[in-house]
Design a protein around this motif. Structure first.
Motif, PDB file in Angstrom:
ATOM      1  N   GLY A 135     107.020 -60.751 -75.949  1.00 32.66           N
ATOM      2  CA  GLY A 135     108.121 -59.956 -75.419  1.00 32.66           C
ATOM      3  C   GLY A 135     108.364 -58.551 -75.636  1.00 32.66           C
ATOM      4  N   TRP A 136     108.244 -58.221 -77.016  1.00 37.46           N
ATOM      5  CA  TRP A 136     108.437 -56.691 -77.358  1.00 37.46           C
ATOM      6  C   TRP A 136     107.485 -55.963 -76.602  1.00 37.46           C
ATOM      7  CZ3 TRP A 136     104.638 -53.768 -79.532  1.00 37.46           C
ATOM      8  CH2 TRP A 136     103.715 -54.547 -80.289  1.00 37.46           C
ATOM      9  N   ASN A 152     106.130 -56.040 -73.914  1.00 37.05           N
ATOM     10  CA  ASN A 152     106.748 -56.083 -72.405  1.00 37.05           C
ATOM     11  C   ASN A 152     107.573 -55.049 -72.094  1.00 37.05           C
ATOM     12  OD1 ASN A 152     105.578 -57.441 -70.264  1.00 37.05           O
ATOM     13  ND2 ASN A 152     106.289 -59.552 -70.769  1.00 37.05           N
TER      14      ASN A 152
END
Lengths: 295, 302
Positions: free
Chosen positions: A12-13, A15
């Motif tokens: 996630g990070w 991204n």
């Protein structure tokens, strides 16, 4: 749409960082494309002293419209100093008839070539289409002879004729490709009802042609307004269109270089087409792809 | 009833078929005269002894010999190769990159697209004027960098014979790259989603999906874009006139400006006509094979 956001394998990070980077790059590019426009506007609103002291990117300390009013009313093109308003109207007087005539002819040609096909219609179309691709240098010399013989040298009607003649292939192309996709049954049904060639054109075909009329009008207007080659070759003095006047003002070698007036004139030259682009961008792009891919 | 109405409708049909021809005839005649007739006229002038006025004495290939012996013409051709090559390459790379970036579900995509494409609505004369001001060595970019603290920054391409043609590339790319972006973006939107999904399921990374699947599948757009850009490059005239005036001297001349100078300023109609024919030949060499393949391959995007 490729829509790859949903396809990323990363965490996630990671991204989020990539997305941030993506927006950063896009914004930098947007700034690059906007930079000249910004420079034009800000320079045109400065006084000459401020231009000499300041920098390209500095905002005007005092906003003045002097350059705009001077450009419109008093700027010198060649030896006449009556501003560019004369040339602005020259361009308007040239563009409006040329756009209307070439669009109308294109519409009726496209209609005839698709809905009332005759033997050899495709050959006629192919021969017409060829005109879109020639470099206009190859017609300049004969054209200046012919305009002279017709008594149209250095006149607005002469330029209108030139733009109609060399715009025809594009407008015919637009309308032909549009009408090809309209079902022939529409015309056949009307024919059975006794409607003639022109009745069908006015009553049935034209009312459903609005999108392509808009495309054609925008394309032709942009082409004709922005044209320089024909304007420079076939006009002189007070008959020159806007682009020619702008070039004369900018490249004049006498007197003090008034950059703010140059930029105001450039903006005035660009405004009509920019306005059309902002108001009808979708149609502009359609014309661009249809007109340029094939031409 | 049947017989008379059918002859009547036959007659109407006949008139309508002819009406169709009558309607197209003026445009067709105009095209025959103003396009084909004028090309032949120019072709003949290139074989004539025309100088200040058109003259029809046959001199064979004399004008072409004179043209090709001119240093200035060679400069123009060389410039066209430099300008065309860089203009096409950079526009393609930039246009493709922007399209791929914009294709990532971007917020405000419409606004960004409008910004990237607006230069295309401007006249090349306007573009030339503003870049001339930005790149001018006195008060432009150079001065701006000095103010920003980069005292040794020097940028004099506009007045440097060796570099002037590159300023035309800068301005040309600014104007046309957004258009290439629009072409690529339209193509990207047409790529089959299922193939991409399948590749993703197989564990392909994002760059691999682009380089391995998407970009190869929009290959025809590359060809179209190259043809459009090459066509633009050969015809480039306004931009050079507004930006450098072909100068310093004739250092940034292109064939289009060369032709104009010969025909309208130097009273060398014959050489002007010969150079115009060379331009026509170049454009035809690009366009004819392309059109041929397009028309043979059927209408896909027209």
């Amino acid at each position: 749409m490729a829509d790859l956001q949903q396809y990323s394998h990363g965490a996630g990070w990671k991204n989020a960082v990539l997305r941030g980077l993506l927006y950063l790059v896009l914004i930098l590019f947007a700034l690059y494309y906007l930079f000249p426009l910004f420079v034009m506007v800000s320079t045109s609103l400065k006084s000459l002293t401020e231009i000499r002291e300041g920098s390209l990117i500095s905002l005007p300390r005092v906003i003045t419209f002097d350059a705009w009013t001077y450009a419109w009313n008093d700027a010198c093109v060649g030896v006449t100093c009556s501003g560019i308003k004369v040339y602005f109207w020259n361009s308007v007087k040239m563009a409006i008839p040329a756009v209307l005539i070439s669009t109308f002819l294109g519409a009726i040609n496209g209609y005839a070539l698709t809905k009332f096909r005759f033997k050899g219609a495709n050959v006629v179309f192919a021969l017409l289409l060829f005109g879109c691709f020639i470099p206009f240098q190859v017609v300049l010399l004969p054209m200046s002879q012919v305009l002279g013989k017709l008594g149209l040298a250095s006149s607005t009607p002469g330029l209108v004729m030139v733009h109609v003649v060399y715009g025809l292939c594009f407008t015919t192309l637009f309308f032909r490709n549009y009408y090809v996709s309209i079902p022939d049954e529409l015309v056949k049904a009307a024919t059975i009802d006794g409607a003639g060639f022109f009745t069908i054109f006015w009553r049935i075909i034209l009312p459903i042609s609005t999108p392509i009329i808009v495309v054609s009008v925008i394309w032709q207007f942009t082409q004709i307004w922005n044209d320089f080659l024909f304007g420079a070759s076939f006009s002189s003095g007070d008959n020159a269109p806007m682009t020619v006047a702008l070039n004369n003002i900018v490249n004049t070698t006498t007197g003090v270089k008034a950059y703010n007036v140059d930029m105001a004139t450039a903006l005035l030259t660009g405004l009509p087409t920019l306005l059309v682009y902002v108001l009808a961008g979708k149609y502009f792009v359609r014309g661009l792809t249809a007109g340029s891919v094939k031409g | 009833m049947g017989a008379s109405s059918s002859t009547k409708s036959n007659l109407t049909a006949l008139i309508q078929r002819n009406l169709s021809k009558i309607v197209v005839a003026p445009s067709f005649a105009a095209s025959l005269f103003f396009v084909y007739g004028f090309i032949l006229w120019t072709a003949y002038m290139a074989f004539s002894d025309s100088r200040m006025m058109p003259s029809y004495g046959w001199t064979g290939l004399r004008q072409y010999e004179r043209l090709w012996s001119m240093e200035r013409w060679h400069v123009a051709i060389e410039n066209l190769l430099i300008f065309g090559g860089l203009f096409i390459t950079i526009c393609l790379l930039l246009g493709c990159l922007l399209a791929v970036l914009l294709d990532q579900r971007i917020r405000a995509e419409g606004a960004l697209r409008t910004i990237f494409l607006y230069p295309m609505a401007l006249s090349f004369i306007v573009t030339g004027t503003v870049w001339k001001w930005i790149l001018n060595p006195g008060l432009g970019l150079e001065n701006m960098m000095h103010e920003l603290g980069w005292a040794s920054f020097k940028f004099d391409w506009l007045i440097n014979s060796d570099m002037a043609i590159y300023t035309v590339v800068i301005a040309g790319v600014w104007q046309a790259s957004g258009f290439v972006m629009a072409m690529f973006l339209a193509a990207l939107r047409g790529v089959d989603q299922d193939i991409i999904r399948a590749a993703y399921m197989d564990g392909a990374s994002l760059p691999r999906i682009y380089f391995g699947i998407i970009i190869p599948s929009i290959r025809p757009v590359f060809l179209s874009a190259i043809v459009v850009l090459a066509h633009l490059a050969v015809k480039s005239f306004d931009l050079v006139i507004a930006l450098t005036g072909g100068g310093p001297g004739y250092a940034s001349d292109l064939p289009a400006t060369f032709m104009y100078t010969m025909a309208f300023q130097r009273n060398q109609l014959g050489i002007g006509a010969a150079s115009a024919m060379m331009m026509l030949a170049t454009v035809m060499a690009i366009i004819v094979p392309y059109l041929y393949s397009e028309l043979r391959g059927g209408r896909k995007n027209g």
